[in-house]
Design a protein around this motif. Structure first.
Motif, PDB file in Angstrom:
ATOM      1  N   ARG A   3       0.836  -1.206   0.000  1.00 44.12           N
ATOM      2  CA  ARG A   3       0.000   0.000   0.000  1.00 44.12           C
ATOM      3  C   ARG A   3       0.872   1.258   0.000  1.00 44.12           C
ATOM      4  O   ARG A   3       2.028   1.213   0.392  1.00 44.12           O
ATOM      5  CB  ARG A   3      -0.896   0.037   1.251  1.00 44.12           C
ATOM      6  N   LYS A   4       0.260   2.375  -0.355  1.00 40.92           N
ATOM      7  CA  LYS A   4       0.967   3.649  -0.281  1.00 40.92           C
ATOM      8  C   LYS A   4       0.941   4.115   1.175  1.00 40.92           C
ATOM      9  O   LYS A   4      -0.120   4.158   1.800  1.00 40.92           O
ATOM     10  CB  LYS A   4       0.278   4.676  -1.192  1.00 40.92           C
TER      11      LYS A   4
ATOM     12  N   ASP B  61      -5.962   9.427  -9.273  1.00 37.37           N
ATOM     13  CA  ASP B  61      -5.335   8.137  -8.996  1.00 37.37           C
ATOM     14  C   ASP B  61      -6.140   7.478  -7.877  1.00 37.37           C
ATOM     15  O   ASP B  61      -6.579   8.172  -6.942  1.00 37.37           O
ATOM     16  CB  ASP B  61      -3.876   8.345  -8.556  1.00 37.37           C
TER      17      ASP B  61
ATOM     18  N   TYR C 259      -6.021   4.196  -5.169  1.00 38.27           N
ATOM     19  CA  TYR C 259      -5.106   3.167  -4.649  1.00 38.27           C
ATOM     20  C   TYR C 259      -5.413   2.847  -3.187  1.00 38.27           C
ATOM     21  O   TYR C 259      -6.083   3.614  -2.485  1.00 38.27           O
ATOM     22  CB  TYR C 259      -3.652   3.627  -4.790  1.00 38.27           C
ATOM     23  N   GLU C 260      -4.892   1.692  -2.741  1.00 34.92           N
ATOM     24  CA  GLU C 260      -5.009   1.311  -1.330  1.00 34.92           C
ATOM     25  C   GLU C 260      -3.891   1.995  -0.553  1.00 34.92           C
ATOM     26  O   GLU C 260      -2.774   2.135  -1.072  1.00 34.92           O
ATOM     27  CB  GLU C 260      -4.916  -0.208  -1.197  1.00 34.92           C
ATOM     28  N   SER C 261      -4.189   2.414   0.667  1.00 39.14           N
ATOM     29  CA  SER C 261      -3.203   3.182   1.426  1.00 39.14           C
ATOM     30  C   SER C 261      -3.275   2.864   2.916  1.00 39.14           C
ATOM     31  O   SER C 261      -4.177   2.154   3.376  1.00 39.14           O
ATOM     32  CB  SER C 261      -3.456   4.681   1.212  1.00 39.14           C
TER      33      SER C 261
ATOM     34  N   LYS D  72     -11.401  -2.645  -6.754  1.00 43.45           N
ATOM     35  CA  LYS D  72     -10.145  -3.371  -6.506  1.00 43.45           C
ATOM     36  C   LYS D  72      -9.860  -4.361  -7.642  1.00 43.45           C
ATOM     37  O   LYS D  72      -8.718  -4.511  -8.085  1.00 43.45           O
ATOM     38  CB  LYS D  72     -10.205  -4.106  -5.158  1.00 43.45           C
TER      39      LYS D  72
ATOM     40  N   LEU E 214      -8.713  -2.308 -10.646  1.00 40.38           N
ATOM     41  CA  LEU E 214      -7.346  -1.789 -10.478  1.00 40.38           C
ATOM     42  C   LEU E 214      -6.303  -2.891 -10.691  1.00 40.38           C
ATOM     43  O   LEU E 214      -5.200  -2.635 -11.179  1.00 40.38           O
ATOM     44  CB  LEU E 214      -7.170  -1.156  -9.092  1.00 40.38           C
ATOM     45  N   LYS E 215      -6.679  -4.133 -10.310  1.00 39.33           N
ATOM     46  CA  LYS E 215      -5.742  -5.258 -10.468  1.00 39.33           C
ATOM     47  C   LYS E 215      -5.881  -5.912 -11.848  1.00 39.33           C
ATOM     48  O   LYS E 215      -5.101  -6.812 -12.189  1.00 39.33           O
ATOM     49  CB  LYS E 215      -5.999  -6.314  -9.380  1.00 39.33           C
TER      50      LYS E 215
END
Length: 560
Positions: A105-106, A214, A216-218, A427, A430-431
């Motif tokens: 993750r970010k 953007d 994303y998971e974080s 998700k 994104l993948k």
């Protein structure tokens, strides 16, 4: 309602089936006071020859001894009061391996982000952060609790959450979609604690154009938990709060700038802001209503609303552009007949339209034209009533009220199951995970229908609880006079909303003694035959409360 007699015991339903009677075994009612309320299970249904027979499943108590309004509603709608044992066990076993999550993750734990929520909230779904870029653009981060990490598809917790669909908010309690360990702890973006989030990062130009995004998971760490009032005071200037949160003043004022830019873009697009007055019902620790206070929507509320709308639009756009299905939040164009009815009512208020339209800007203009007039809120309410209901569907038809081409719910997964579904789809997108498109679409269709029905149920339950408790509160005000506005006219009288309490009551035509009145249906008014006196929709009147029917949540009023 139980009524014990010498040889038998009767139970009378307290809802719309009040005309029915259920026979109970006399022994069941031993020692029970007349008027006691209970949950009764039917053993034999009524026929044309005999009445229904039943048994007492649970005694709730006597309404004179304690307030049972919410308890009755919970049982009437068969709302869940606890979680199945397998859900509790499953939730207890959940653990977060933060170091492992940080690898994929970010890491945004050093970022200055914070939450803004109502004072009594404990489930913090969203946190926000902002910066002005060197080239003068706005970079906005919307961090949403990563509920899909904790609630796995097909798990016992997931099935129970889907069944409930939403968190039900009642005046004295909340019936949560997710167990407390998730809703108020592990998922909740609590201040100064590392939390898993799903982030939507967006860049807007000074004109409000989306330049890039953007998703994303974080991992985040909220730096503060603000209430809406605190956020507003920091924006407008409050030396005491500024000393407490010196680092939040600048980002909050930047957020206000961006919100105003986004609001202008949406307004120009035709987005309709109904902004109807709301009132909060205050209850004490026993669930007794004590006051009705105005609930004000101000700048801090609007900042969060507009940022959440932006994230929701971006997520829907991303799923669509990625070729993945989405559970859209759909709000279709109004029905032309309903619009015609609205314009007929408005013409009775002296408002004429040359060229009706079914575009959002047309309705936006109606609301603008009544701004500042006594009928402003009534017209907003009538315009809202002419609209179709928003619902959940995999087929995108846009969002009429927001004048948005595509829209989905992404920002409240702790309290809304549709958002959790959107997280899962996102998700996968994104993948680049392969999915069975046809099968997913069919599931989204079925799920959308169930969740739309659950949302309607939640609204109905919340409204009924508030209306009944307001009626209970107004019992103490019988004999008092209030200013109100006529919100509905019928052949049997007219409805008046008391402005102080936002509660409605009926003035029966039989109580109008100064004249004999006839109902002018096309103009939505009552007209006195002798005097020519007119009582029309939108008129301000002074009324006295003469009676309260608590069970039906109705006030009896007379004109003063």
């Amino acid at each position: 309602r139980l009524v014990p007699k010498k040889k038998v015991c009767y139970a009378f339903p307290v809802d719309e089936n009040a005309h029915q009677v259920i026979i109970l075994d006399k022994k069941e009612c031993e020692g029970i006071k007349e008027g006691t309320l209970a949950v009764v299970e039917i053993k034999k249904f009524p026929t044309h020859l005999q009445e229904a027979h039943g048994r007492i499943a649970k005694v709730l108590g006597h309404p004179q001894e304690k307030n049972l309004v919410v308890e009755i509603i919970v049982h009437k709608y068969n709302l869940p009061t606890d979680y199945p044992p397998e859900v509790i066990k499953e939730v207890e076993r959940i653990e977060v391996k933060l170091e492992e999550e940080l690898k994929r993750r970010k890491d945004l734990r050093d970022q200055l982000c914070f939450t803004i929520d109502p004072e009594r909230a404990r489930d913090y779904d969203d946190a926000v952060a902002i910066e002005k870029t060197p080239d003068g653009n706005y970079r906005l981060w919307v961090h949403i609790a990563d509920v899909s990490f904790f609630v796995k598809e097909g798990s016992a917790t997931d099935k129970e959450a889907f069944k409930r669909g939403f968190t039900f908010y009642l005046p004295d309690r909340a019936i949560h979609m997710l167990p407390e360990r998730l809703s108020a702890d592990l998922c909740s973006l609590k201040p100064n604690e590392d939390r898993l989030a799903f982030t939507c990062e967006m860049v807007f130009s000074p004109q409000g154009r989306l330049l890039g995004y953007d998703i994303y998971e974080s991992v985040i760490r909220s730096k503060a938990r603000l209430t809406y009032e605190e956020a507003l005071r920091l924006i407008t200037g409050d030396p005491v709060l500024e000393r407490k949160y010196p680092e939040l003043v600048e980002p909050l004022r930047l957020m206000e700038d961006l919100y105003r830019i986004l609001a202008k873009v949406r307004w120009e697009r035709g987005s309709i802001d109904f902004d109807l007055p709301e009132a909060e019902l205050i209850v004490d620790e026993y669930g007794e209503p004590t006051a009705v206070v105005p609930y004000e929507r101000h700048t801090a509320h609007r900042i969060i609303e507009h940022f959440m709308i932006s994230a929701n639009e971006v997520v829907a756009m991303h799923l669509e552009n990625s070729g993945y299905p989405c559970l859209y939040r759909v709000h279709e164009k109004p029905d032309p007949q309903k619009v015609e009815n609205l314009l007929e009512i408005l013409s009775g208020l002296g408002y004429k339209v040359k060229r009706p339209s079914l575009e959002p800007k047309f309705f936006q203009k109606i609301i603008e034209d009544f701004e500042g007039r006594p009928e402003e809120n009534l017209v907003k309410f009538l315009t809202l009533r002419s609209m179709k209901r928003a619902h959940y569907s995999p087929h995108n038809a846009g969002h009429f009220g927001l004048a948005s081409e595509r829209y989905a719910h992404f920002t409240s997964p702790i309290r809304r199951y549709p958002d959790l579904m959107v997280h899962r789809l996102l998700k996968k997108a994104l993948k680049g995970e392969p999915i069975d498109y046809k099968k997913t679409l069919a599931y989204l269709q079925t799920a959308g229908e169930h969740l739309s029905a659950q949302e309607r149920l939640a609204e109905e339950v919340e409204r009924e609880a508030i209306d009944r408790l307001k009626a209970r509160l107004m019992k103490a005000h019988i004999g008092e006079e209030y200013e109100g506005i006529i919100t509905g006219v019928t052949s049997f009288g007219f409805f008046v909303e008391l402005q102080q309490y936002l509660v409605e009551g009926l003035v029966s035509i039989t109580t109008l003694e100064d004249d004999q009145y006839v109902y002018d249906e096309p103009s939505h008014r009552l007209v006195g035959i002798s005097t020519g006196k007119v009582l029309r929709l939108g008129d301000k009147v002074r009324v006295k409360i003469v009676g309260v029917d608590e069970e039906r949540a109705r006030l009896e009023l007379v004109l003063v």
